[in-house]
Design a protein around this motif. Sequence first.
Motif, PDB file in Angstrom:
ATOM      1  N   LEU A   1       0.723  -1.152   0.010  1.00 27.82           N
ATOM      2  CA  LEU A   1      -0.037   0.035   0.117  1.00 27.82           C
ATOM      3  C   LEU A   1       1.058   1.127   0.051  1.00 27.82           C
ATOM      4  O   LEU A   1       1.720   1.413   0.868  1.00 27.82           O
ATOM      5  N   PRO A   2       0.727   2.094  -1.041  1.00 26.17           N
ATOM      6  CA  PRO A   2       1.799   3.181  -1.160  1.00 26.17           C
ATOM      7  C   PRO A   2       1.620   4.155  -0.264  1.00 26.17           C
ATOM      8  O   PRO A   2       0.660   4.079   0.517  1.00 26.17           O
ATOM      9  N   GLN A   3       2.465   5.276  -0.013  1.00 25.04           N
ATOM     10  CA  GLN A   3       2.244   6.300   0.917  1.00 25.04           C
ATOM     11  C   GLN A   3       0.943   7.199   0.603  1.00 25.04           C
ATOM     12  O   GLN A   3       0.818   7.328  -0.672  1.00 25.04           O
TER      13      GLN A   3
ATOM     14  N   SER B   1       2.457 -10.742 -11.637  1.00 25.73           N
ATOM     15  CA  SER B   1       2.162 -11.787 -12.556  1.00 25.73           C
ATOM     16  C   SER B   1       2.024 -11.439 -13.836  1.00 25.73           C
ATOM     17  O   SER B   1       2.097 -12.284 -14.894  1.00 25.73           O
ATOM     18  N   LEU B   2       1.437 -10.576 -14.111  1.00 28.56           N
ATOM     19  CA  LEU B   2       0.907  -9.900 -15.435  1.00 28.56           C
ATOM     20  C   LEU B   2       1.703  -8.814 -15.939  1.00 28.56           C
ATOM     21  O   LEU B   2       1.683  -8.491 -17.099  1.00 28.56           O
ATOM     22  N   GLY B   3       2.842  -8.251 -15.079  1.00 28.60           N
ATOM     23  CA  GLY B   3       3.633  -7.475 -15.479  1.00 28.60           C
ATOM     24  C   GLY B   3       3.030  -6.068 -16.037  1.00 28.60           C
ATOM     25  O   GLY B   3       3.791  -5.357 -16.925  1.00 28.60           O
ATOM     26  N   SER B   4       1.843  -5.526 -15.262  1.00 34.09           N
ATOM     27  CA  SER B   4       1.198  -4.212 -15.984  1.00 34.09           C
ATOM     28  C   SER B   4       0.071  -4.006 -14.882  1.00 34.09           C
ATOM     29  O   SER B   4      -0.075  -4.671 -13.910  1.00 34.09           O
ATOM     30  N   ILE B   5      -0.279  -2.797 -15.205  1.00 34.53           N
ATOM     31  CA  ILE B   5      -1.343  -2.079 -14.350  1.00 34.53           C
ATOM     32  C   ILE B   5      -2.768  -2.668 -15.065  1.00 34.53           C
ATOM     33  O   ILE B   5      -2.716  -2.564 -16.204  1.00 34.53           O
ATOM     34  N   VAL B   6      -3.445  -3.184 -14.194  1.00 34.60           N
ATOM     35  CA  VAL B   6      -4.841  -4.054 -14.897  1.00 34.60           C
ATOM     36  C   VAL B   6      -5.887  -2.991 -14.173  1.00 34.60           C
ATOM     37  O   VAL B   6      -6.089  -2.562 -13.035  1.00 34.60           O
TER      38      VAL B   6
ATOM     39  N   SER C   1       6.765   3.334  -7.621  1.00 32.88           N
ATOM     40  CA  SER C   1       7.204   4.483  -8.326  1.00 32.88           C
ATOM     41  C   SER C   1       7.039   4.510  -9.923  1.00 32.88           C
ATOM     42  O   SER C   1       6.806   5.563 -10.469  1.00 32.88           O
ATOM     43  N   ARG C   2       7.306   3.529 -10.331  1.00 27.81           N
ATOM     44  CA  ARG C   2       7.206   3.377 -11.800  1.00 27.81           C
ATOM     45  C   ARG C   2       5.921   3.456 -12.342  1.00 27.81           C
ATOM     46  O   ARG C   2       5.459   3.879 -13.436  1.00 27.81           O
ATOM     47  N   CYS C   3       4.765   2.975 -11.408  1.00 28.50           N
ATOM     48  CA  CYS C   3       3.273   3.083 -11.563  1.00 28.50           C
ATOM     49  C   CYS C   3       3.035   4.549 -11.503  1.00 28.50           C
ATOM     50  O   CYS C   3       1.606   5.075 -11.771  1.00 28.50           O
ATOM     51  N   GLY C   4       3.619   5.528 -10.894  1.00 26.70           N
ATOM     52  CA  GLY C   4       3.373   6.767 -10.602  1.00 26.70           C
ATOM     53  C   GLY C   4       2.593   7.110  -9.198  1.00 26.70           C
ATOM     54  O   GLY C   4       1.889   7.938  -9.070  1.00 26.70           O
ATOM     55  N   TRP C   5       2.829   5.760  -8.601  1.00 25.42           N
ATOM     56  CA  TRP C   5       2.176   5.863  -7.260  1.00 25.42           C
ATOM     57  C   TRP C   5       3.073   6.014  -5.897  1.00 25.42           C
ATOM     58  O   TRP C   5       2.608   5.377  -4.953  1.00 25.42           O
ATOM     59  N   SER C   6       4.288   6.636  -5.940  1.00 25.12           N
ATOM     60  CA  SER C   6       4.956   6.862  -4.909  1.00 25.12           C
ATOM     61  C   SER C   6       4.231   7.461  -3.745  1.00 25.12           C
ATOM     62  O   SER C   6       4.543   7.080  -2.493  1.00 25.12           O
ATOM     63  N   VAL C   7       3.403   8.388  -4.090  1.00 28.66           N
ATOM     64  CA  VAL C   7       2.476   9.130  -2.881  1.00 28.66           C
ATOM     65  C   VAL C   7       1.167   9.105  -3.513  1.00 28.66           C
ATOM     66  O   VAL C   7       1.082   9.937  -4.657  1.00 28.66           O
ATOM     67  N   LEU C   8       0.132   8.765  -2.959  1.00 27.88           N
ATOM     68  CA  LEU C   8      -0.984   8.629  -3.512  1.00 27.88           C
ATOM     69  C   LEU C   8      -1.804   9.982  -2.985  1.00 27.88           C
ATOM     70  O   LEU C   8      -1.689  10.112  -1.655  1.00 27.88           O
ATOM     71  N   VAL C   9      -2.561  10.621  -3.655  1.00 28.88           N
ATOM     72  CA  VAL C   9      -3.243  11.893  -3.079  1.00 28.88           C
ATOM     73  C   VAL C   9      -4.686  11.689  -3.304  1.00 28.88           C
ATOM     74  O   VAL C   9      -5.235  11.614  -4.255  1.00 28.88           O
TER      75      VAL C   9
END
Length: 257
Positions: free
Chosen positions: A67-69, A108-113, A248-256
């Motif tokens: 669960l990201p920041q 397992s899928l190597g992607s955002i789903v 970080s690679r998903c752009g989810w280092s910090v969720l707002v």
Amino acid sequence: MSDIVLACASHSPKTLAENLGKSPAVRDGALPLVVQTNAPSAALAYNAAIDETDAPIIVFAHHDVYLPQGWDDLLRARIAELPEDWAVFGSFGVGLDGQSYGPVWSSSLGSIVGRVPLDPVPVQAFDELLIVLRRDSGVRFDPELRSWHMYGTDIVQTALAAGRGAYAGALPCIHNDKSHLALDGDFDAAYRFMQRKWQDRLPLQTAVTKISRSGLHLWRGHLRNRRAAKILTEMAVETSSPVEQLASRCGWSVLVP
């Protein structure tokens, strides 16, 4: 007393420590974590967590979820958006239209789903990676489902049968799961259980397959996985990748919110 408690059924302290345990809200104590070990089924583990805690909201998460920041604040914001009838809420669900709603990262899928909904979406099933339950709904997991599969669909249908709501929403997280190349006997048993229990509501589309009266889709699922084994292996990302890096690679280092 915290308004939200996190519950997990884990058989691997290492997996737990390297994933869910690294979540900032867990590490900093913002979300108290209750861990059930050596449970014979998900339902028994999660019902025990319900009985052992008293927070109004219980989040059931796999031990390989991160669960990201800011995730806990985002959850509170998403709960505020839910209709008053809600009983269960998920990070990844199958809508009544059969579409998948997320988004979540799947190693397992190597992607955002999952599609990103702008509003809470009514669902017919959840992927079990993360399920949020409202305690005062009275909804519980079925102890007769002695499995680690299908309880995400079962809890949704239980809520709906009780006249309560089940929704998915934009609640990003990392599922650092291993590749699943085959459906096992435990999956088959859970499928048959759901066929019997919810025969009046079939077909039901789950995150993995369709539960139908004939059971043809279970056979198709086995065949599809065998044929796609090489492709699935190539798609997967190593679970040794640091979860913070994946976020970080998903752009989810910090969720707002």
